[in-house]
Design a protein around this motif. Sequence first.
Motif: not given
Length: 877
Positions: A426-449
């Motif tokens: 599947c395809c996936q995009v990593t998205i930055p969402l600010g920081k927590h305790d000085g470390c970048p926060i990241s979530v990923s969106f995944i959609s079907y192939h």
Amino acid sequence: MTKPLGLIKAHASNPKLWVVIGVTVAGIAVLAETRRRRRKAVLMNREDFGAFVERFEILPFPQPPPPAAKQSLYGLTFAIEDIFDLKDYVTGFGNPDWRRTHDVAEKMAVVVTALLKNGATCVGKTVMDELAMGITGENMHYGTPINPQMSLFVPGGSSSGSAVAVAAELVDFALGTDTIGCIRIPAAFCGIFGYRPSHGTVSMIGAIPNSQSLDTIGCFARDPSVLHRVGHALLQLNAVEPRRARRLMFADDLFQLSKVPKQKTEYVISKAIGNLSGYQLPKHVNLGQYIASNVPSLKGFYEESTNLQNGTSALKALSSVMVSLQRYEFKKNHEEWIKSVKPKLAPDVSNHVLVAINTKYENIKTLYKIRSEMRACLQSLLKDDGILVIPTVADPPFKLNAKKGYSTESRDRAFILSGIAGMSGCCQVTIPLGKHDGCPISVSFISYHGADKFLLDTVLDMYSSLQEQVGIVSNLAPFPDTNGNMDASELLKEKGNAAFKGKQWNKAVNYYTEAIKLNGTNATYYCNRAAAYLELGCFQQAEEDCSKAISLDKKNVKAYLRRGTARESLLFYKKLLKTENHALTYDGDSGIARALLQILSLINDIPVSSRKYELVRSLAEKLIEENQSGDVEVLRLANRTSLSAAFERTLSQLEGTMMELGYEPVVNGRVGLGYGQVRYQLNRVFRAVRSVKEGTLGALGGRPREGVKWSEKLAAELLWLSQKLAACGCGEEAVWRWASATNLAWFALSAEPRLQSSLVKVSAFLFKQAKDWGLEEIEGKTTTTKANKEEDASGLVAIVMQSCTGTDVPVLSTSEKAELEKVLEELIGMMEQEEEQEQVLSLWLQHFTCCPSSDWPDLLPSYDRWCTTARRLLIPQ
């Protein structure tokens, strides 16, 4: 005792001694901090953050002459990982021995040519993990690129240099390869976007393979619009595609692996989509359980015991399959070179390579079978509108030159998260969402192939709203944490649940109240407190909590049912106490009222197939008739209060049952929608009508047949109760309750024809009651404000318009249809807002034109009047 300690003890009472000790300790601390800052400055001053193996400039292809469109990447610069071929350059693969034993490339990698043709300029090759066999980004030969976000920590790999070049603003975007997380992990650690396309959609010609079944070519960017443009160039996508709805699903079991508070991930995303049109309410899924049920070949890879949290054994097995597949294909690709050259490798890379080369693989066919089953599993889950939301990484990066590096548990968690898209393709995009305790926060969106454009469009559409919510959350006080992954509000909820089970109702209310104070956006807390209030007899408070829960979560079935119970109880006691305290004076009369309420409740609960159903129904008819025939006001009052309470209860049960079947409720709880939402709903009307014409409506959504039958039963009982209320002289009670039930109007869009017919019959009967009763009273019955009066009127119109859509069977007689047309025109005329008239008439026109077999209702006169009014508004006075 040592001599220094002896001296300290001997002079402990001397204040000068403690001054000397304090100054000494402070000096040591200052010296350590000075050295740390000096080391950081040296690192940051490394040329180009150590991202590049070599720098050069390859200019783009010339801009084609008009009328050709402007190159989509014109003016952008990019770097490429040292895994791609460039004509007349040696591809190094992250290792000097590889560079030494290979000749210059004769051709350009296909993907690099595509970017140059689209106007981008290539400015260099970047550092990578040796042989693409790592996820930390370290390289003992060329140096580890410096993470611009956290200079003393690893940048992640294997495409470390490309990620750093983008994060340090040295280029606009960069190319990398992703096998087991090699783009997604460095993107998360460096706080930028990372895109892993669907497997096989971007040509790998001219890139050194690591594992062909897992390898993809992707990119990094700081800006979602640049990511979007580069993605289109890589995939050669069309610029325009019809917009469709989006359905986000949070993988709850994967978020339990993350150390970042959900307030900064799930909460941010949920709030962001609340501000956008075309997004359904987010759903939640236990992904490990879903995969375990839908990837049967995975069972042979489960471990008997695991140090991971419960419920992740299937995911752990999937990640181990991914690693085995990578090692097997790496061995096929590079075993001969490894054994002949014996390259100098870093210790951790050497260990990975030796394991891959020396392992005997006996279950290869099963590995590939799991890969195919995993793709089908994700396709089944996501369908054509789903987006899976997961954390990109579970742990923060470790420090540079750390002796231990990644622990086994941390590596396992990283591969679990990378394995979802890796093994499904599947395809996936990593998205930055600010920081927590000085470390970048990241979530990923995944959609079907194959849904790459859909995914890239979603990220571009959402990101500004996500940024806004990140800014808001960063200024909020954090939700207090307790042990494990449960925050304080969830712990209070669980304590409330325990108190409720122990029948300590007041204690439960107190716990739920404290949970609401910490997190006032959780519908479950309000719904649970309402249950406790019901047990205490606090019906007003219970109704208010249920209404709040429904406003937060339109699909909270329990809230609908509990609100119905609360309203039923409120209505009964208020009306029974109203007229000169008759119910308190005559014990026999109040007993009759309770008996009738019980019988009406039993009618709801007994299936029609039961031989007792008609018996109980006849008993209710008998009691109602006997109460009404006498000239005793309190008996008539018992009829009215009991029937009204039963109508409210049945209405709530019908709403709840239809929600359980998967029917969608009205947006924002009312008919008055924005233009974009109205257009979206009209499209749903059109699809429902088409389905009826093609004879497929009954199968929409896979509705359970028994649930549909129960909904038809409840709708029929609503009609019967409406008739009884009218006979008792209080039909207005049913009219204003039905007019307020706008959710049913939207539920009816995808209901089966028989159920739609039942709703039309109820609407038809109550329309006649509204006319006989007086249309003006519809406005003033439940509310006093002008806006709410119009809402009730438009809600009653919407019930008929929506419930009749798609149903062309002769449910009503000719005279009934003519009478309803007249009432409809009068109700539309009552709406003073031109926009409300437009919405109702637009729904009518959609039905009227798409159902050639039906000319009812014919509202052309109303439509002509509205057009005249709308035209007049445009003419300057």
